[in-house]
Motif scaffolding. Structure first.
Motif, mmCIF file in Angstrom:
data_model
loop_
_atom_site.group_PDB
_atom_site.id
_atom_site.type_symbol
_atom_site.label_atom_id
_atom_site.label_comp_id
_atom_site.label_asym_id
_atom_site.label_seq_id
_atom_site.Cartn_x
_atom_site.Cartn_y
_atom_site.Cartn_z
ATOM 1 N N GLY A 218 0.811 -1.217 0.000
ATOM 2 C CA GLY A 218 0.000 0.000 0.000
ATOM 3 C C GLY A 218 0.837 1.256 0.000
ATOM 4 O O GLY A 218 0.498 2.247 -0.654
ATOM 5 N N ILE A 219 1.941 1.219 0.717
ATOM 6 C CA ILE A 219 2.829 2.391 0.748
ATOM 7 C C ILE A 219 3.553 2.554 -0.583
ATOM 8 O O ILE A 219 3.731 3.671 -1.079
ATOM 9 C CB ILE A 219 3.829 2.258 1.912
ATOM 10 C CG1 ILE A 219 3.081 2.367 3.240
ATOM 11 C CG2 ILE A 219 4.911 3.329 1.825
ATOM 12 C CD1 ILE A 219 3.922 2.014 4.449
ATOM 13 N N CYS A 220 3.956 1.447 -1.194
ATOM 14 C CA CYS A 220 4.593 1.526 -2.519
ATOM 15 C C CYS A 220 3.645 2.149 -3.537
ATOM 16 O O CYS A 220 4.063 2.903 -4.418
ATOM 17 C CB CYS A 220 5.020 0.135 -2.986
ATOM 18 S SG CYS A 220 6.459 -0.536 -2.122
ATOM 19 N N ASN A 221 2.350 1.840 -3.422
ATOM 20 C CA ASN A 221 1.361 2.417 -4.322
ATOM 21 C C ASN A 221 1.338 3.938 -4.232
ATOM 22 O O ASN A 221 1.046 4.633 -5.213
ATOM 23 C CB ASN A 221 -0.021 1.853 -3.989
ATOM 24 C CG ASN A 221 -1.107 2.400 -4.886
ATOM 25 O OD1 ASN A 221 -1.177 2.057 -6.054
ATOM 26 N ND2 ASN A 221 -1.973 3.239 -4.341
ATOM 27 N N VAL B 239 11.129 4.076 4.415
ATOM 28 C CA VAL B 239 10.257 2.902 4.529
ATOM 29 C C VAL B 239 11.063 1.620 4.356
ATOM 30 O O VAL B 239 10.864 0.633 5.086
ATOM 31 C CB VAL B 239 9.133 2.959 3.474
ATOM 32 C CG1 VAL B 239 8.377 1.637 3.413
ATOM 33 C CG2 VAL B 239 8.169 4.093 3.781
ATOM 34 N N LEU B 240 11.984 1.624 3.408
ATOM 35 C CA LEU B 240 12.750 0.416 3.102
ATOM 36 C C LEU B 240 13.906 0.186 4.066
ATOM 37 O O LEU B 240 14.549 -0.867 4.024
ATOM 38 C CB LEU B 240 13.288 0.494 1.664
ATOM 39 C CG LEU B 240 12.232 0.656 0.566
ATOM 40 C CD1 LEU B 240 12.884 0.667 -0.801
ATOM 41 C CD2 LEU B 240 11.194 -0.448 0.640
ATOM 42 N N PHE C 128 -5.264 8.983 1.725
ATOM 43 C CA PHE C 128 -5.806 8.157 2.803
ATOM 44 C C PHE C 128 -5.552 6.672 2.552
ATOM 45 O O PHE C 128 -5.626 5.870 3.485
ATOM 46 C CB PHE C 128 -7.312 8.398 2.943
ATOM 47 C CG PHE C 128 -7.666 9.762 3.452
ATOM 48 C CD1 PHE C 128 -7.828 9.989 4.804
ATOM 49 C CD2 PHE C 128 -7.819 10.830 2.585
ATOM 50 C CE1 PHE C 128 -8.156 11.249 5.287
ATOM 51 C CE2 PHE C 128 -8.143 12.105 3.049
ATOM 52 C CZ PHE C 128 -8.317 12.304 4.405
ATOM 53 N N ILE C 129 -5.278 6.300 1.308
ATOM 54 C CA ILE C 129 -5.152 4.883 0.956
ATOM 55 C C ILE C 129 -4.026 4.187 1.720
ATOM 56 O O ILE C 129 -4.255 3.135 2.335
ATOM 57 C CB ILE C 129 -4.970 4.729 -0.563
ATOM 58 C CG1 ILE C 129 -6.251 5.150 -1.294
ATOM 59 C CG2 ILE C 129 -4.606 3.290 -0.924
ATOM 60 C CD1 ILE C 129 -6.115 5.195 -2.798
ATOM 61 N N PRO C 130 -2.780 4.712 1.735
ATOM 62 C CA PRO C 130 -1.724 3.987 2.464
ATOM 63 C C PRO C 130 -1.963 3.948 3.967
ATOM 64 O O PRO C 130 -1.564 2.990 4.632
ATOM 65 C CB PRO C 130 -0.454 4.775 2.119
ATOM 66 C CG PRO C 130 -0.928 6.116 1.694
ATOM 67 C CD PRO C 130 -2.254 5.902 1.046
ATOM 68 N N ASN D 8 9.961 2.900 11.152
ATOM 69 C CA ASN D 8 10.324 3.587 9.915
ATOM 70 C C ASN D 8 9.240 3.480 8.844
ATOM 71 O O ASN D 8 9.180 4.302 7.925
ATOM 72 C CB ASN D 8 11.634 3.039 9.359
ATOM 73 C CG ASN D 8 11.598 1.547 9.091
ATOM 74 O OD1 ASN D 8 11.434 0.768 10.020
ATOM 75 N ND2 ASN D 8 11.757 1.149 7.840
ATOM 76 N N THR D 9 8.348 2.473 8.953
ATOM 77 C CA THR D 9 7.312 2.308 7.934
ATOM 78 C C THR D 9 6.292 3.443 7.966
ATOM 79 O O THR D 9 6.075 4.105 6.936
ATOM 80 C CB THR D 9 6.605 0.948 8.094
ATOM 81 O OG1 THR D 9 7.570 -0.101 7.973
ATOM 82 C CG2 THR D 9 5.534 0.775 7.025
#
Length: 340
Positions: A131-134, A172-173, A285-287, A305-306
């Protein structure tokens, strides 16, 4: 996860952002159109939940089906919903071999490819990370549009947003840890899926702008072509399922009928009522919802970190979509996609 810029009437100056369906978004309707009985804020919240939960549904779907089968079921369900809407509204299919050819390319980059990549990625990475990558789609979109779309000009704010957004991706990564514990192939597929969306948006803007067909007609046809593409590929890489487990089956049907079908119709209504600028805010709002759903429902682990990196990504994405003095914003889509 889902819309490209409106092929029919959207101007390059309109802002846009990603969503999991990745299909064209309708232009504002005339002022005389009847207002829906349900307040737009309620529909906005419902749309955020539907697209935010799409990544959870993908994860559940892959527990019973191969990734291509999840994508095929999703596209079949979504196409069925839009087909019913087209019949009810008496919409006609687009005409002309050239239009159908362009829609086939759009279906590949906006539906078949990213939907499949997200499904494969969630075999090895959490739905929260997918979801975060999106959410990186606006970043890729701005970078590509600066090269491919002459009307998009770099500004200090947008370049800063691009840099900030990718700094968030590295956060994030866990780049300072050498990406320890990260599944590289799964993460790469999720990021490639997010990159596929703006490639499709730019293609749509270059080839389908000014089409005489309605947005709903173009969208339904695009999903149909995406379904055909996946139907041809699936037998080559998977075998028929041994059964139809209840929970994964319900997840796939919901993913398509709600996230790729009903959500598109809801997005049309929002764009018509409040305009693309407000409607595309659902993207941010999606992620957040995808992360909450993955942690609460699926019990996925979440390190500090995410969420911090996700907030940085969203801040950067917001800057890349901000209007400059000329009132322009980066090209992309005003709303989909589920979308994942």
């Amino acid at each position: 996860m889902s819309p490209a810029a409106t092929p029919k009437t959207t101007s390059p100056a309109e802002p846009s952002a990603p969503a999991p369906t990745a299909v064209p978004v309708a232009a504002p309707a005339p002022a005389t159109a009847a207002r829906p009985a349900l307040d737009w804020r309620i529909r906005f919240g419902a749309l955020s939940l539907i697209w935010g939960f799409s990544f959870l549904l993908i994860k559940v779907g892959t527990e019973g089906y191969a990734p291509f089968q999840v994508t095929l079921g999703r596209l079949l369900s979504g196409t069925a919903v839009l087909a019913v809407a087209m019949v009810v509204r008496r919409e006609r299919l687009p005409r002309g071999a050239r239009t159908w050819g362009h829609l086939a390319v759009a279906a590949f980059f906006l539906n078949a490819l990213p939907f499949s990549l997200f499904a494969y990625s969630e075999l090895t990475i959490p739905s929260t990370l997918a979801g975060i990558c999106n959410a990186t789609s606006p970043l890729w979109g701005m970078a590509l549009s600066l090269v491919a779309l002459s009307e998009d000009r770099p500004t200090r704010r947008r370049v800063a947003g691009l840099g900030l957004g990718f700094l968030g991706v590295l956060t994030v990564l866990g780049a300072w840890q050498g990406f320890s514990g990260l599944d590289f192939s799964g993460t790469a597929m999720a990021l490639l899926a997010s990159l596929s969306y703006p490639i499709g948006w730019i293609y749509v803007r270059r080839t389908l702008a000014g089409s005489s067909s309605s947005t709903l007609s173009l969208t339904g046809s695009q999903l149909f072509l995406g379904t055909v593409q996946i139907a041809l590929v699936t037998p080559l890489f998977t075998s028929a399922p041994d059964g139809f487990p209840l929970l994964p089956t319900l997840a796939v049907v919901a993913l398509g009928a709600l996230g790729t079908g009903l959500a598109v119709l809801m997005q049309y209504g929002l764009v018509e009522e409040v305009g693309p600028t407000t409607a595309q805010m659902v993207t941010y709002f999606i992620p957040v919802i995808a992360t909450a759903a993955g942690v609460v429902v699926l019990g996925e682990q979440l390190s500090w970190n995410t969420p911090v990196g996700a907030l940085v990504v969203l801040a950067g994405a917001a800057l890349t979509q901000s209007r400059g003095r000329s009132g322009r914003a980066s090209g992309g889509r005003a709303g989909t996609g589920d979308h994942p």
